[in-house]
Every structure is written in C-alpha cells, then in structure tokens.
Design an enzyme around this catalytic site. Structure first.
Site, PDB file in Angstrom:
ATOM      1  N   GLY A  75       3.813  -3.540  94.479  1.00 53.14           N
ATOM      2  CA  GLY A  75       2.655  -3.045  93.719  1.00 53.14           C
ATOM      3  C   GLY A  75       1.575  -4.085  93.897  1.00 53.14           C
ATOM      4  N   HIS A  76       0.594  -3.790  94.708  1.00 54.02           N
ATOM      5  CA  HIS A  76      -0.463  -4.753  95.036  1.00 54.02           C
ATOM      6  C   HIS A  76      -1.770  -4.304  94.385  1.00 54.02           C
ATOM      7  CE1 HIS A  76       1.872  -6.181  98.864  1.00 54.02           C
ATOM      8  NE2 HIS A  76       2.551  -6.310  97.747  1.00 54.02           N
ATOM      9  N   GLN A 106       6.691  -8.440  98.350  1.00 51.60           N
ATOM     10  CA  GLN A 106       7.675  -9.236  97.616  1.00 51.60           C
ATOM     11  C   GLN A 106       7.333 -10.735  97.793  1.00 51.60           C
ATOM     12  OE1 GLN A 106       9.087  -6.319  99.645  1.00 51.60           O
ATOM     13  NE2 GLN A 106       8.395  -5.466  97.731  1.00 51.60           N
ATOM     14  N   ASP A 143       4.403 -10.627  93.300  1.00 50.87           N
ATOM     15  CA  ASP A 143       3.311 -10.469  92.325  1.00 50.87           C
ATOM     16  C   ASP A 143       2.418 -11.699  92.237  1.00 50.87           C
ATOM     17  OD1 ASP A 143       4.361  -7.967  91.746  1.00 50.87           O
ATOM     18  OD2 ASP A 143       5.644  -8.761  90.156  1.00 50.87           O
ATOM     19  N   GLU A 144       2.265 -12.384  93.334  1.00 47.11           N
ATOM     20  CA  GLU A 144       1.435 -13.597  93.339  1.00 47.11           C
ATOM     21  C   GLU A 144      -0.051 -13.260  93.389  1.00 47.11           C
ATOM     22  OE1 GLU A 144       3.776 -12.951  95.646  1.00 47.11           O
ATOM     23  OE2 GLU A 144       5.336 -14.504  95.554  1.00 47.11           O
ATOM     24  N   GLY A 145      -0.369 -12.022  93.820  1.00 47.17           N
ATOM     25  CA  GLY A 145      -1.781 -11.636  93.974  1.00 47.17           C
ATOM     26  C   GLY A 145      -2.118 -11.359  95.439  1.00 47.17           C
ATOM     27  N   LYS A 146      -1.103 -10.947  96.192  1.00 52.55           N
ATOM     28  CA  LYS A 146      -1.292 -10.705  97.642  1.00 52.55           C
ATOM     29  C   LYS A 146      -2.360  -9.652  97.890  1.00 52.55           C
ATOM     30  CE  LYS A 146       3.136  -9.761  97.815  1.00 52.55           C
ATOM     31  NZ  LYS A 146       3.637 -10.286  96.536  1.00 52.55           N
ATOM     32  N   GLY A 147      -2.296  -8.544  97.095  1.00 50.85           N
ATOM     33  CA  GLY A 147      -3.254  -7.448  97.290  1.00 50.85           C
ATOM     34  C   GLY A 147      -4.681  -7.949  97.180  1.00 50.85           C
ATOM     35  N   LYS A 148      -4.939  -8.733  96.143  1.00 49.57           N
ATOM     36  CA  LYS A 148      -6.300  -9.236  95.930  1.00 49.57           C
ATOM     37  C   LYS A 148      -6.769 -10.056  97.120  1.00 49.57           C
ATOM     38  CE  LYS A 148      -9.082 -12.572  93.666  1.00 49.57           C
ATOM     39  NZ  LYS A 148      -9.755 -13.148  92.537  1.00 49.57           N
ATOM     40  N   SER A 175      -8.044 -18.779  93.005  1.00 51.55           N
ATOM     41  CA  SER A 175      -8.497 -17.561  92.340  1.00 51.55           C
ATOM     42  C   SER A 175      -8.527 -17.807  90.843  1.00 51.55           C
ATOM     43  CB  SER A 175      -7.548 -16.423  92.687  1.00 51.55           C
ATOM     44  OG  SER A 175      -7.820 -15.291  91.906  1.00 51.55           O
TER      45      SER A 175
END
Ligand code: GDP
Ligand code: IMO
Ligand code: MG
Length: 417
Positions: free
Chosen positions: A38-39, A220, A11-16, A406
């Site tokens: 969950g990205h 993850q 949940d570090e913000g990989k998707g963004k 970010s």
C-alpha cells in the site's frame, strides 16, 4: 538505472519518494510483491494508495512496468486501475505488465487464510491477499502467469483451482464461498487483457540500451525479504536489491544507485520479532502522531525507536548507496530520542543481525530531541541543531549519506541534501 528500496519492515514512504523522483526517470518499474503493498501518494490536496501499480503513474509522460517478479490479482488490479482512470489518468498505453508475472487466484486468498488458521499462535499476520500461496505455486512450478491469460486460460484456471480445492479439503478448510469473488476476478482478467501484456524484461533492457533511465520501486521492506528477513515472519518475495535483478530481468551491473528508505523511528505490521517495539505511552504517541495504521488492512502498526542493527544489516544486504529518511516530523515533540545500537540476550550483546531475532532486548543510546516543528521547513539550513545532530549521528553510525529528508506526507515536503 536506480532502485528505491524499503530497508526495514515496509511502509517507509516508498510511494511518496518514487512519485517525487519520477520526473528524473523515464520508466518506473515494480519488481516484487503485489497487492500486499500500500503505497501512499499525496499531492495538491489529493491522496492515492497504490497496491500493484507503480508510483510513477502520476507523471503522464512516463512508462510504468509491473515486472515478472510481481504477483497480480486481476480483480484488485481492475479496482485500482479504474480509480486512477476515474481521476483522469490514462493507463493502458503507459502501464505494461510482464507476461511472466504470476496471477493471484481467489483460491490463493482462501489458502492464505487456511494456512494462517492452521498456524495457530505462530500466525505471520499476512495481509490475506494470497501472496504466500501464489509465490509457493510459482516455486512449485504450477502457477498461472499473466501470459496464460492469452491462451487456453479457462482450462488452466480450472486445473489450478481444483488443486487448491483439494488442499483446502485436506486441511478441512471448507467454509468459504468464492462465487461472487470469482465472477469479479474473471471480469478483472477481461479488463487486464486491454493492457499491454508484454515481455517487459526485453523492453526494459532495450530502453536501458537507448540510454533511458529506469527506477525500480521496491515493495515491502528488507526485513520482510524471503531470504534476508525475520523468517518465517516475512513476505514471500525477494524485496532486496537482488530481487530487482530477478524481478525485472536486469543484470546487477545495470544498477547504479540504490536508495534505502527508512523512517526516523521503526514500525512493523503483523507478527514476528521486533526488539525495539514499545508497549508504553511513547509507542502509542508515535503511532498516533505518525498515523501508523496499515494502508492495506487498517491494522495498528507496532512502533518503536530507530534500529541501527537492522539498518546496518539492510544497508549491507542491499548495497545501499544513499539513504532517505522519512517522517522525521513525527518525533518533533519528544524530549529525548532513543537509538537502538545493539541487541542483548542472556548476557550476550550483538551489533550484527542475529539468525534468530526472537527474544532480544534493544540496547539504546539517548539523544536530545529537537522540540521544534519540522513540517513547514524546506531547507536544511533551517533545521534545528538537535535534528542536524540526529542526522549526523545516523550517517556516522551507518557510514552512508542521508540524501533526502521528508518532513510531512506531501510531495512538496521533501528536502534534498
Ligand atoms: P510505503 O508502503 O513505503 O509507500 O509507505 P505507506 O504509504 O504505507 O506509509 C507511509 C505513510 O507515511 C503514508 O501515510 C504517507 O502519507 C506518510 N508519510 C510519508 N512521508 C511522511 C513524512 O515525512 N511525514 C509524515 N508525517 N508522514 C509521511
Ligand atoms: P508496503 O509495500 C508492511 C507484512 C504483513 C505480514 C507479512 C507477510 O506497503 O511497504 P503477506 O501478505 O505479504 O504474506 O504478509 O508481511 N507486509 C507488509 N508490511 N508493508 C507492506 O508493504 C507489507 N507487505 C506485507 O503485514 O506481516
Ligand atoms: Mg505501505
């Protein structure tokens, strides 16, 4: 090719950041995990949370790959893909799925619940998506793969399901009914057959030979890695840079840059050691301002200050070349910012990640806060001095440059240095 990896607890913000990077790549490929991920991607007032589909999917010209190291649940995949189709994104021609990726059966999810129940107070706090049981079957050489959907599928499915039912019976875990779930799962299998179920390993290598640029998208985080995480409180895949190679079928010497992504503070979902965890108002404040509630399960994320012991370890294990710092804006209002530089237990102090991370206390240094809203800033030159000092402190301690910062969830709020 490059990789972008979460280097803490996810949940570090990989998707963004993958979405932000995509214009610079031809292909985006997931190499590990499944719908436990969950990205979140936010742009032009729209928000998407991706589970199994790579975050390069919003750039219409790009190929996206779900690699052999992933596990995939056909029913959840169908729901996710249909949402994107309904939003106007075409998928079938530019989302390829490895035939070697493993399938999550409905009974894998029941097993996940059964194993968690049997663990009593030592629960991992899994996402309940059947991840552990699916990777266990892969290692036990009894799993079903995407390629199995193409021949004698029903028979193979029934055999594996029967095996699971036997285990559940032995565990006295019999209070479950998957009738509806199974029907939807089968519908998902049918739906998945519309996609290109290919040898993505060969495809990626061919593309690399042709000079195409591939971005591997982590899922993850490094401390949830099956080998290098806080075992047994981990996920069941290889989330680190080694996993990029095994999970996509690319050789180590193919990888150029390894981007390690982390937040300006720490979070963890589920159980397991977390020396920087704050149980006080400050922890609640970070959770509230950072909106730290799980994208998959809605659970409260545990919050704390940044952990340099964990980050140094993850940078080493992954060979991180560039750092990406997210959610700096969440710390805007704090008078002082703490940084964990060591762990202490029974009078002993360590700065290297210990084998057993249980029971350690964090040792902190305290830095001045910047007390200035960062969210609207788009240029490093405008950063408040105390924030510049925080960045310099981290770069110095971690011996790695922070290339991207970010300052809000939106795609536009991403500053390159
Ligand atoms: P992932 O699993 O690594 O892709 O991360 P998640 O999507 O689970 O969690 C990251 C959360 O932080 C999401 O809700 C994002 O919208 C949000 N986010 C990303 N970058 C920033 C940022 O710089 N500032 C703030 N305040 N939120 C961010
Ligand atoms: P993304 O990709 C945060 C955690 C779970 C649990 C442990 C094992 O969004 O960063 P599992 O269901 O994988 O067997 O659960 O791992 N976990 C995550 N935590 N982000 C994730 O993914 C996670 N995927 C799994 O909470 O503690
Ligand atoms: Mg997430």
């Amino acid at each position: 090719m490059d990789a972008l990896l979460g280097i803490v607890f996810g949940d570090e913000g990989k998707g963004k950041v993958v979405d932000f990077f995509t214009p610079h790549y031809d292909v985006v490929a997931r190499f590990a995990g499944g719908p436990n991920a969950g990205h979140t991607i936010i742009f032009e007032g729209k928000k998407f949370v991706l589970r199994s589909i790579p975050s390069g999917i919003f750039d219409e010209g790009k190929l996206n790959i779900i690699g052999n190291g992933c596990v995939i649940a056909p029913d959840l995949f169908m729901t996710e893909a249909r949402e994107l189709e309904a939003a106007g994104y075409s998928l079938t021609d530019r989302l390829h799925i490895s035939r070697r990726a493993h399938l999550i059966l409905p009974t894998h999810r029941v097993l996940d619940r059964a194993y968690e129940a049997a663990k009593g107070k030592n629960k991992v706090g899994t996402t309940g998506k059947g991840i552990g049981p699916t990777y266990s079957d892969k290692a036990a050489r009894v799993g079903l793969r995407v390629g199995d959907m193409l021949n004698d599928f029903e028979e193979k499915y029934r055999a594996l399901k029967a095996r699971h039912e036997q285990i559940l019976h032995d565990l006295h875990f019999t209070d479950y009914d998957i009738t509806e779930e199974e029907a939807r799962w089968m519908e998902g299998v049918e739906y998945m057959r519309k996609f290109q179920l290919t040898d993505t390993e060969i495809e990626i290598n061919d593309l690399l030979e042709k000079g195409k640029n591939v971005l591997a998208e982590g899922a993850q985080g490094s401390l949830l890695d099956i080998d290098h995480g806080t075992y047994p409180f981990v996920s069941s895949s290889s989330t680190t840079s080694g996993g990029v190679c095994t999970g996509l079928g690319v050789a180590p010497n193919r990888i150029d840059r390894i981007f390690g992504i982390f937040k300006a503070y720490s979070t963890r979902v589920g159980s397991g050691p977390f020396p920087v965890e704050l149980f006080d108002e400050t922890g609640d404040e970070i959770r509230r301002i950072g909106n730290e509630f799980g994208a998959v399960t809605g659970r409260n994320r545990r919050c704390g200050w940044i952990d340099l012991v964990a980050l140094k370890y993850a940078i080493m294990i992954n060979g991180v070349t560039d750092l990406v710092m997210m959610k700096s804006d969440v710390l805007d209002s704090f008078d002082t910012i703490k940084v964990c530089t060591a762990y202490q237990k029974d009078g002993k102090t360590v700065t290297d990640m210990p084998y057993d991370t249980e029971g350690w206390q964090a040792v902190y240094e305290e830095l001045p806060g910047w007390k200035t809203p960062l969210s609207a800033l788009r240029d490093e030159a405008d950063f408040p001095e105390a924030f510049k000092d925080y960045i310099a402190y981290l770069e110095n301690a971690l011996h790695t440059p922070i290339r991207i910062i970010s300052v809000s969830p939106d795609r536009a709020a991403t500053i390159m240095r």
